[in-house]
Design a protein around this motif. Structure first.
Motif, PDB file in Angstrom:
ATOM      1  N   GLN A 691      -7.700  38.077 -31.698  1.00 20.92           N
ATOM      2  CA  GLN A 691      -8.372  36.967 -32.389  1.00 20.92           C
ATOM      3  C   GLN A 691      -7.366  35.909 -32.818  1.00 20.92           C
ATOM      4  OE1 GLN A 691     -11.577  36.470 -32.811  1.00 20.92           O
ATOM      5  NE2 GLN A 691     -12.620  38.450 -32.648  1.00 20.92           N
ATOM      6  N   GLU A 692      -6.184  36.329 -33.237  1.00 19.73           N
ATOM      7  CA  GLU A 692      -5.135  35.363 -33.602  1.00 19.73           C
ATOM      8  C   GLU A 692      -4.721  34.522 -32.396  1.00 19.73           C
ATOM      9  OE1 GLU A 692      -1.987  35.749 -36.598  1.00 19.73           O
ATOM     10  OE2 GLU A 692      -2.302  37.919 -36.358  1.00 19.73           O
ATOM     11  N   ALA A 698      -7.406  27.762 -29.809  1.00 20.17           N
ATOM     12  CA  ALA A 698      -8.367  26.774 -30.314  1.00 20.17           C
ATOM     13  C   ALA A 698      -7.644  25.659 -31.074  1.00 20.17           C
ATOM     14  CB  ALA A 698      -9.381  27.467 -31.222  1.00 20.17           C
ATOM     15  N   GLU A 699      -6.640  26.028 -31.857  1.00 24.66           N
ATOM     16  CA  GLU A 699      -5.890  25.023 -32.611  1.00 24.66           C
ATOM     17  C   GLU A 699      -5.190  24.059 -31.671  1.00 24.66           C
ATOM     18  OE1 GLU A 699      -3.065  25.089 -36.537  1.00 24.66           O
ATOM     19  OE2 GLU A 699      -2.639  26.561 -34.977  1.00 24.66           O
ATOM     20  N   ARG A 700      -4.596  24.602 -30.612  1.00 29.87           N
ATOM     21  CA  ARG A 700      -3.892  23.736 -29.663  1.00 29.87           C
ATOM     22  C   ARG A 700      -4.859  22.831 -28.903  1.00 29.87           C
ATOM     23  NH1 ARG A 700       0.887  27.884 -27.721  1.00 29.87           N
ATOM     24  NH2 ARG A 700       0.758  26.727 -25.758  1.00 29.87           N
ATOM     25  N   ALA A 701      -6.122  23.292 -28.817  1.00 33.21           N
ATOM     26  CA  ALA A 701      -7.137  22.461 -28.142  1.00 33.21           C
ATOM     27  C   ALA A 701      -7.803  21.492 -29.116  1.00 33.21           C
ATOM     28  CB  ALA A 701      -8.191  23.359 -27.500  1.00 33.21           C
ATOM     29  N   ASP A 703      -9.729  22.309 -31.687  1.00 28.36           N
ATOM     30  CA  ASP A 703     -11.041  22.782 -32.127  1.00 28.36           C
ATOM     31  C   ASP A 703     -10.871  23.513 -33.457  1.00 28.36           C
ATOM     32  OD1 ASP A 703     -13.526  23.915 -32.508  1.00 28.36           O
ATOM     33  OD2 ASP A 703     -13.801  24.446 -30.401  1.00 28.36           O
ATOM     34  N   ASP A 704     -10.949  22.748 -34.554  1.00 31.12           N
ATOM     35  CA  ASP A 704     -10.700  23.319 -35.871  1.00 31.12           C
ATOM     36  C   ASP A 704     -11.762  24.346 -36.261  1.00 31.12           C
ATOM     37  OD1 ASP A 704      -9.043  23.072 -38.435  1.00 31.12           O
ATOM     38  OD2 ASP A 704     -11.086  22.799 -39.188  1.00 31.12           O
ATOM     39  N   GLY A 705     -13.010  24.108 -35.862  1.00 31.19           N
ATOM     40  CA  GLY A 705     -14.079  25.042 -36.203  1.00 31.19           C
ATOM     41  C   GLY A 705     -13.854  26.417 -35.597  1.00 31.19           C
ATOM     42  N   GLN A 706     -13.519  26.458 -34.297  1.00 29.01           N
ATOM     43  CA  GLN A 706     -13.267  27.740 -33.650  1.00 29.01           C
ATOM     44  C   GLN A 706     -11.985  28.392 -34.182  1.00 29.01           C
ATOM     45  OE1 GLN A 706     -16.252  28.649 -32.475  1.00 29.01           O
ATOM     46  NE2 GLN A 706     -15.122  29.610 -30.805  1.00 29.01           N
ATOM     47  N   TRP A 707     -10.995  27.560 -34.490  1.00 32.45           N
ATOM     48  CA  TRP A 707      -9.766  28.105 -35.086  1.00 32.45           C
ATOM     49  C   TRP A 707     -10.103  28.884 -36.349  1.00 32.45           C
ATOM     50  CZ3 TRP A 707      -7.801  27.107 -39.990  1.00 32.45           C
ATOM     51  CH2 TRP A 707      -6.527  27.606 -40.247  1.00 32.45           C
ATOM     52  N   ARG A 708     -10.953  28.309 -37.181  1.00 29.70           N
ATOM     53  CA  ARG A 708     -11.312  28.957 -38.433  1.00 29.70           C
ATOM     54  C   ARG A 708     -12.106  30.243 -38.181  1.00 29.70           C
ATOM     55  NH1 ARG A 708     -10.880  27.017 -43.215  1.00 29.70           N
ATOM     56  NH2 ARG A 708     -10.585  24.897 -42.421  1.00 29.70           N
ATOM     57  N   VAL A 709     -13.015  30.205 -37.216  1.00 28.47           N
ATOM     58  CA  VAL A 709     -13.821  31.393 -36.901  1.00 28.47           C
ATOM     59  C   VAL A 709     -12.925  32.553 -36.450  1.00 28.47           C
ATOM     60  CG1 VAL A 709     -15.511  32.360 -35.288  1.00 28.47           C
ATOM     61  CG2 VAL A 709     -15.931  30.137 -36.369  1.00 28.47           C
ATOM     62  N   PHE A 710     -12.018  32.263 -35.504  1.00 27.01           N
ATOM     63  CA  PHE A 710     -11.159  33.322 -34.975  1.00 27.01           C
ATOM     64  C   PHE A 710     -10.199  33.849 -36.049  1.00 27.01           C
ATOM     65  CE2 PHE A 710     -11.777  31.085 -30.704  1.00 27.01           C
ATOM     66  CZ  PHE A 710     -12.708  32.000 -30.268  1.00 27.01           C
ATOM     67  N   LEU A 711      -9.617  32.942 -36.823  1.00 29.00           N
ATOM     68  CA  LEU A 711      -8.632  33.379 -37.804  1.00 29.00           C
ATOM     69  C   LEU A 711      -9.296  34.143 -38.956  1.00 29.00           C
ATOM     70  CD1 LEU A 711      -5.576  32.957 -37.593  1.00 29.00           C
ATOM     71  CD2 LEU A 711      -5.753  31.349 -39.495  1.00 29.00           C
TER      72      LEU A 711
END
Length: 742
Positions: A691-692, A698-701, A703-711
């Motif tokens: 997940q990290e 996602a962060e590099r792309a 996509d802040d929303g997905q970054w937050r979901v995965f983290l």
């Protein structure tokens, strides 16, 4: 008219009157008899049972809205608070029962010379206004008359201490908003068929136990001053209200005594039940459990004592499979478990709304303090019977743990091979696990029992079984980071292996390698752990220096050595160790070992800064795993499970390496695949790592929303395994939230 005669009489005592002309009588209106209220007031603080109270209150509403008589059965071991809950309901809902409240303590009647149901019914009828001459003879006719009299009156009938269905049925009220509330120390299954709703009570939670203690004014200050000792006291009493009240009374009479002193005494060698009874000045708890056990047949009593071998050591939960093993018959075990449940000595979980757990993961549990009592019965069992029960316990754990190990991690090189046993722990038996994650989940559930089972095995001279048990715990230690549990078990087994001249030296070496790996995993947070790991590895190498199988052992120890070098930043030495270990596995014809070392080499090369070599090694590892799976489609399920897990680990490592090389598009499918696989397998820590990786992608792309979901998912998984990485991710999430806040 003038001269007329006129007499008046006032009152309600009318005798014969003679009057020639007019008579005027003033009679008092007959006084209405108030509805009876026999239910005793409860003058001690009542706590907890919120869910049960809420449901009971709803039941009152349903009964009075529907007009039907209702029945509630409160069950639990003596002293658990059944009567208190019933009285609490009566007091809270008194206004909802215009016909009053009737009460009978059947236990009290038994103590006073015998239970006379007919006599109790006569008193109930009299309280409801039935004249003595109108009370019919015999219990059956009185019961029928009772139902007639209570029609549409809305009566609460509370029967304390019922033992049989017939006792209860005699007191069923008539239709029209009445409720029959029954307490019993045992289950009465026939009442369920009669429509009773069952409420099973167990010990209080820590907060509620503390609230109960603070109801005693002379104890409050000491309870508030030492919350840790108070929580320990509630746990020591099993949350049993009777036990807590006994302790509170003792503290009230001893102002100089502290809560911590009581906890220390309860933890002494004499046992908690005798200690609490000593505070009471009489055998109050002993009597509770003696009464409960008196209902058991011989088979249920045998099971109770057998389960007490672990229950007396603090292991409150157990698997139905263990009960099968102790009795040697699944059918007998089911009946015996039901008898223990009926006596309120054991709880069997009720089916929930979600999917039922696999059979291998179903759990039963002792009720409050019953585990201690079962332990006393185990110690009182005859030597031969007790020895047989202990051996059956060890054999069941050894066999099931070996299956769980293979279920979780597939075929691997085990120390148990060196002591004459096959992979599955000396006696394979049927595989109890349906899915790979079930093995890990079983180890997680049973983990707390392992140190105790191993101690029993050593006491019974079952050294090989002890080694298999301890080694089978490794998937749990490694995958879910149960480091403290693994250290406890391995330290004991290392002492066994090094002190037993009959134990092959390779056993101690492999056990030391496991222990070294725990030290290595803790090296980042605990000082001195890396040096302890190296000391274990040096001792392991010394142990097998002259052994005929030294080269086989060396491959395992080189892997541990490489991990220690990596933890110390010595990448070149770590790479040399893994390359040598791979060569040994290839020479020995061990394809899984060679594939594993190739994967570890690829992972290590990336950390060492050589991403190109990392990519090459990991692609080779992916090819090795894919080739084996393609060539062994008919291999056993567990063998394939182990290879599939290794392949998922390779994919996760590949995703990381590709990201280092800047190829995020190629990395993403590997990360997604690894995440899904680890989730299915219950590999929580590995899933968190995956997940990290997805969060970083996602962060590099952008996509802040997905970054937050995965983290967030990664943070939650680390937290579930009590790993410090969760705190670090929490900080990152908070920092991003603060940054984005307007």
């Amino acid at each position: 008219m003038p001269g007329a005669h006129h007499n008046e009489w006032a009152g309600d005592d009318v005798h014969t009157l003679v009057q020639a002309r007019d008579v005027t009588m003033h009679l008092e209106k007959p006084r209405e008899t108030p509805p009876p209220w026999q239910i005793p007031a409860y003058n001690l603080g009542f706590v907890d049972r919120d869910r049960a109270k809420e449901r009971l209150y709803s039941l009152v509403d349903e009964v009075q809205q529907g007009g039907r008589p209702g029945m509630a059965l409160l069950t639990g071991i003596g002293g658990i608070g059944k009567s208190a809950l019933g009285i609490e309901l009566a007091l809270a809902k008194r206004g909802r029962f215009p016909g009053g409240g009737l009460y009978a303590d059947l236990d009290d009647h038994r103590r006073r010379g015998g239970l006379d149901i007919s006599g109790v019914l006569a008193k109930f009828l009299a309280a409801l206004g039935v004249a003595a001459e109108d009370v019919p003879p015999g219990a059956r006719s009185r019961s029928e008359r009772f139902r007639e009299v209570t029609v549409d009156r809305g009566v609460l009938v509370m029967i304390d201490g019922a033992a049989t269905a017939d006792e209860v049925r005699a007191f069923r009220p008539g239709v029209g908003g009445s409720l029959l509330l029954v307490t019993s120390r045992g289950e009465i299954p026939q009442l369920v068929a009669d429509g009773a709703e069952v409420f099973r009570l167990d010990g209080l939670a820590e907060d509620d136990g503390r609230t109960l203690l603070t109801a005693f004014s002379h104890v409050t200050d000491r309870v508030v001053a030492d919350p840790a000792a108070t929580a320990a006291l509630v746990r020591s009493c099993g949350g049993l209200p009777l036990a807590l009240r006994i302790i509170a009374a003792h503290l009230t009479s001893r102002p100089e005594a502290s809560v911590a002193e009581v906890v220390d005494r309860l933890g002494g060698a004499g046992g908690r039940i005798p200690a609490i009874d000593a505070y009471a000045g009489e055998e109050r708890l002993r009597a509770v459990f003696d009464l409960a056990r008196s209902t058991l047949n011989d088979t249920a009593a045998t099971l109770y004592a057998g389960l007490g071998e672990l229950g007396g050591l603090g292991v409150r939960e157990f698997s139905p499979g263990l009960a099968d093993a102790i009795l040697g018959s699944p059918g007998a075990a089911r009946e015996a478990c039901e008898a223990l449940r009926a006596a309120c000595l054991v709880q069997v979980p009720e089916p929930g709304d979600g999917p039922a757990p696999p059979a291998s993961l179903r759990r039963h549990a002792f009720t409050a303090l019953a585990a201690d009592n079962a332990g006393e019965r185990a110690r009182a069992t005859g030597t031969r019977d007790r020895e047989e029960a202990r051996r059956r316990i060890v054999h069941w754990y050894r066999r099931t743990a070996a299956h769980a190990d293979r279920c979780a991690y597939g075929d691997r090189l085990l120390a148990s091979r060196l002591i004459g046993g096959p992979h599955l722990g000396l006696d394979p038996g049927p595989d109890p696990f349906a899915a790979p994650r079930d093995g890990l989940d079983w180890l997680d559930a049973e983990g707390p029992a392992f140190p105790h089972v191993i101690a029993i095995a050593l006491q019974e001279g079952l050294h090989r079984e002890a080694v298999v048990l301890g080694e089978s715990l490794w998937p749990l230690v490694h995958a879910r980071k149960r480091h403290a549990l693994g250290a406890t078990v391995l330290d004991r087994l290392i002492r066994l292996a090094t002190g037993d001249p009959g134990m092959p030296p390779g056993v101690a070496a492999r056990l030391r390698n496991y222990r070294a790996r725990i030290h290595i995993e803790l090296a980042g947070t605990e000082p001195g752990e890396l040096e302890r790991a190296r000391a274990q590895l040096r001792a392991a190498r010394a142990a097998v220096a002259g052994d005929a199988q030294a080269r086989d052992h060396l491959a395992v120890l080189l892997e541990g050595s490489a991990l220690a070098h990596k933890a110390g930043g010595e990448y070149a030495a770590a790479i040399r160790d893994l390359a040598e270990a791979r060569a040994i596995h290839e020479e020995a014809g061990n394809p899984r070992g060679a594939a594993l070392q190739t994967y570890q080499l690829g992972d290590l090369c990336r950390d060492a800064g050589d991403a190109e070599r990392s990519l090459a090694e990991l692609r080779e590892a992916l090819g090795r795993t894919g080739a084996w799976l393609a060539a062994n489609e008919d291999a056993g399920r567990r063998a394939r499970d182990g290879w599939e897990l290794l392949r998922a680990r390779v994919k996760l490592a590949l995703a990381r390496t590709l990201m280092v090389l800047g190829d995020d598009a190629a990395a993403e499918p590997f990360a997604v695949s690894a995440t899904a696989f680890m989730r299915r397998r219950g590999q929580g820590v590995k899933e968190a790592q995956a997940q990290e990786v997805q969060a970083e992608l996602a962060e590099r792309a952008g996509d802040d929303g997905q970054w937050r979901v995965f983290l967030t998912r990664a943070r939650d998984l680390y937290a579930a395994h009590r790993l410090p990485r969760a705190v670090e991710l929490d900080r990152r999430l908070d920092h991003r939230l603060d940054r984005d806040r307007p």
